[in-house]
Motif scaffolding. Structure first.
Motif, mmCIF file in Angstrom:
data_model
loop_
_atom_site.group_PDB
_atom_site.id
_atom_site.type_symbol
_atom_site.label_atom_id
_atom_site.label_comp_id
_atom_site.label_asym_id
_atom_site.label_seq_id
_atom_site.Cartn_x
_atom_site.Cartn_y
_atom_site.Cartn_z
ATOM 1 N N PHE B 212 0.836 -1.285 -0.114
ATOM 2 C CA PHE B 212 0.171 0.461 0.341
ATOM 3 C C PHE B 212 0.321 0.541 0.231
ATOM 4 O O PHE B 212 0.898 2.392 -0.334
ATOM 5 C CB PHE B 212 -1.021 -0.418 1.490
ATOM 6 N N ARG B 214 3.257 2.001 -1.221
ATOM 7 C CA ARG B 214 4.001 1.999 -2.762
ATOM 8 C C ARG B 214 2.666 2.543 -3.941
ATOM 9 O O ARG B 214 3.923 3.350 -4.707
ATOM 10 C CB ARG B 214 4.601 0.691 -3.602
ATOM 11 N N GLN B 215 1.608 1.943 -3.222
ATOM 12 C CA GLN B 215 1.080 2.837 -4.555
ATOM 13 C C GLN B 215 0.414 4.163 -3.614
ATOM 14 O O GLN B 215 -0.847 5.092 -4.553
ATOM 15 C CB GLN B 215 -0.269 2.053 -4.284
ATOM 16 N N GLU B 217 -0.037 7.946 -2.616
ATOM 17 C CA GLU B 217 0.356 8.954 -3.704
ATOM 18 C C GLU B 217 2.132 9.814 -3.520
ATOM 19 O O GLU B 217 2.669 10.471 -4.130
ATOM 20 C CB GLU B 217 -0.399 10.703 -2.821
ATOM 21 N N SER B 219 4.721 7.580 -2.453
ATOM 22 C CA SER B 219 5.107 6.384 -2.406
ATOM 23 C C SER B 219 6.706 6.159 -1.606
ATOM 24 O O SER B 219 7.379 7.408 -1.503
ATOM 25 C CB SER B 219 4.649 5.906 -4.026
#
Lengths: 218, 479
Positions: B212, B214-215, B217, B219
């Motif tokens: 999460f 990494r995903q 905004e 990251s």
């Protein structure tokens, strides 16, 4: 009770510095600022006094030109007349001689002339005339002396002394009238207090009281 | 509730001075802390992290007040309620371009807490006599301690911190500058019996959170996983995570940063220890409302105190300098005034003298007017009387009296003689009329007269009118 050490620990350099500044502030206030404030307050009072004195002196100086003009133009002539009318000395003998001469010129014989005392009747008492140092003038003169250091030593004497003389003589009405007329030729001030012309068998009997004056002398 | 006090140490960074577990008293009320145990200012309350979340946003350039307002608005929008329902503190870091964010944008990481929960925790602390100045969640405290204890990990890039505590279990993801997210982890409901299973579940949570992150905004690529807390649980988790990916899994014992009398079981107080260490290091995250922490008053009070002290302190130098300057100006004025007075002195003296001479002149004039010039025209009056009196008028007496301040008075006493009373009267009246026309005389009153009959020396009948007339001698009297 906290120990001395703990107390000393609480005295940080910052607090010590603040305390030092506070002490310096207090010392500066009482030794510097406060005396300076007192001094300026005193100076303010002096300035007010000096300003008032300057204003007063300026006004007096400005008016002085007018005063001096009056003195210059009027005083010489006036004081000459004044001195003649109200001589410094009593001069009784000279006056008597003058009156006797006038009587003689008018053909009056048995001319009786004598000085009589003045009974205080509110008129003719000594001290006639004002003086710059009279009741109301004392204050003014005093103020002038205090404020402007005016010189009062050379002021003319304005107070007068009054003397009275009595004359008796028998003559004709016309000669009496002439005598009265020629009183005006006497150079000094004379004031007829009373004149009594009584008919008699040969003419008239004249009884006259005259006041004459001299300048006051201490 | 646990209270502890931490100070600086020699061998280790910190020393635990005491730890106290607050329990209920005999009457059910909790024990109260002793006043001498609590320092005045460095007190901090650890908040439970279940209602506290991370808010990470990119904002344009703005001042802190504007940022605070923006975060409050975002929190209210995302979590609901009013802006005043949420307490926010935040950190700012510049966008470094690594995540694609431009450098002109500011990365703001906010910590959002429910105001009511915070106030409740504060009230509980007050109840035991504890008045904290700051409050922060456990995961923030632990993150701060991680940056102190493991600076290489904290600064290297993305990291994920797992804490398995007695009361709280959470993980948080962050990078070299800030936190990205935090999540509460479920408790081991087996009571420690099925540790392997629990460790497996936690490992899954860790993987999900890393994914999460990494995903998100902003990251973050997690490179290190740091596990701390309950020893056995942590060991199991570390074993589980080690084989799963390329992460650097680290077993961290934050309690080793602290000296204590008894180090056993110190891990149970990891969050409190971390919070205390954060305060000592001067890190500032504070979720206490301003009215409770006194922070709003202190800066303002400090500013007011400094301003007042500056004004007050400046008074004396200003007074002194101003006074000296004023004195100098006044002295100059007084010197000038003295010179001016000196100039005017002579003139005013002369003027005053002239004034007094004027007054003397006035008095002299008055004397002359009153005594020197005021002689009546007696001679002319006497001549006029003689001219106007017929032979039938016989004067017995003529008297002149000085009138003082008024005109002199003249009294005529005489008789008119004729053969009859009428004739005598006529003669008298004619004489009276002539006298009324006499210049320089003003009759004062009606004359008094008396008719007297008689026989003269030649045996002739004669009538006399004896009269007395009074006059004022008036008019110019210069002879």
């Amino acid at each position: 009770m906290k120990s001395f050490k703990e107390t000393m620990k609480r005295i940080t350099p910052g607090r010590a510095l603040a305390a030092g500044f506070a002490l310096a502030w207090v010392a500066l206030f009482f030794s510097g600022a406060l005396p300076v404030m007192k001094m300026t307050h005193e100076n303010t009072r002096k300035i007010e006094s000096a300003s008032a004195a300057i204003a007063s002196m300026t006004a007096m100086s400005a008016a002085g030109g007018w005063f001096e003009a009056v003195v210059r133009d009027v005083e010489p002539g006036l004081m000459e007349d004044y001195g003649r009318l109200f001589p410094p000395e009593k001069g009784r003998e000279d006056l008597f001689l003058e009156l006797a001469r006038i009587a003689g010129d008018c053909g009056i014989e048995q001319f009786v002339l004598r000085e009589i005392p003045i009974v205080d009747d509110g008129e003719g008492a000594d001290g006639h005339g004002g003086d710059p140092a009279n009741d109301a003038g004392d204050e003014t003169a005093g103020m002038m002396v205090r404020q402007y250091a005016a010189d009062v030593s050379g002021l003319p004497e304005t107070r007068l002394r009054t003397f009275r003389l009595s004359m008796n003589f028998d003559t004709e009405y016309g000669r009496a009238a002439e005598f009265v007329s020629r009183l005006g030729s006497v150079p000094r001030a004379l004031r007829v207090r009373s004149l009594d012309i009584e008919q008699n068998s040969g003419g008239v009997t004249v009884t006259m009281e005259l006041d004459y004056y001299a300048q006051w002398k201490n | 509730m646990t209270a502890l006090k931490v100070g600086a140490a020699k061998e280790k960074p910190y020393r635990v001075e005491w730890i106290k577990t607050i329990s209920a008293g005999k009457d059910g009320a909790p024990e109260r802390m002793r006043r001498e145990d609590m320092p005045d200012s460095q007190t901090i309350l650890v908040l439970p992290g279940d209602d506290i979340s991370i808010l990470s946003v990119m904002l344009p350039e703005m001042n802190r007040k504007q940022m605070h307002a923006a975060l409050r608005g975002i929190a209210a929008r995302e979590k609901g309620g009013q802006q005043d329902d949420w307490i926010i503190d935040f950190r700012v870091s510049r966008g470094n371009g690594a995540s694609g964010a431009p450098k002109s944008r500011i990365k703001v990481t906010g910590v959002v807490a429910d105001r009511m929960r915070v106030e409740q925790s504060y009230a509980e602390a007050k109840n035991i006599g504890f008045a904290p100045r700051k409050a922060l969640p456990g995961f923030i405290a632990l993150e701060l301690l991680l940056r102190i204890g493991k600076p290489d990990i904290a600064a290297s890039g993305g990291w994920l911190l797992v804490f398995l505590g007695e009361k709280e279990r959470f993980l948080c993801v962050g990078d070299s500058e800030s936190l990205l997210l935090s999540r509460i982890l479920p408790k081991d409901l087996s009571g420690g019996i099925e540790r392997d299973e629990y460790a497996g579940k936690m490992a899954v949570e860790v993987e999900r959170s890393a994914f999460f992150a990494r995903q998100a905004e902003n990251s973050v690529e997690v490179k290190h996983i740091v596990v701390c807390g309950e020893p056995e649980g942590c060991n199991k988790l570390v074993e589980n995570l080690a084989g799963r990916s390329d992460w650097d899994v680290v077993r961290w014992k934050p309690e080793e940063l602290f000296e204590a009398e008894t180090e056993e079981g110190l891990w149970k107080h990891s969050l409190e220890l971390a919070a205390a260490a954060a305060v000592l290091q001067g890190h500032s995250c504070n979720l206490l409302p301003r009215e409770l922490s006194g922070e709003s008053a202190r800066p303002a009070f400090r500013r007011a105190a400094i301003a007042s002290a500056a004004c007050f302190g400046a008074v004396v130098p200003i007074l002194l300098v101003g006074g000296m300057r004023t004195d100098a100006i006044q002295q100059k004025f007084l010197r000038d005034a003295s010179a001016r007075i000196g100039e005017l002195q002579g003139r005013s003296e002369n003027a005053a003298g002239a004034y007094l001479r004027n007054r003397s002149i006035k008095v002299c004039r008055e004397n002359i007017d009153k005594y020197g010039m005021g002689r009546p025209e007696l001679a002319r009056v006497l001549d006029e009387i003689a001219l106007r009196a017929p032979s039938d008028i016989v004067f017995e007496n003529l008297r002149v009296e000085d009138g003082g301040d008024g005109p002199p008075g003249l009294v005529l006493r005489g008789t008119s003689v004729a053969g009859s009373g009428e004739r005598a009267q006529e003669i008298f009246l004619r004489f009276l009329g002539a006298m009324d026309d006499c210049p320089g005389l003003a009759r004062k009153s009606e004359p008094s007269f008396l008719e007297i009959g008689g026989i003269d020396s030649e045996d002739l009948v004669r009538t006399r009118v004896a009269f007395t007339i009074e006059y004022d001698i008036v008019g110019d009297v210069v002879e």
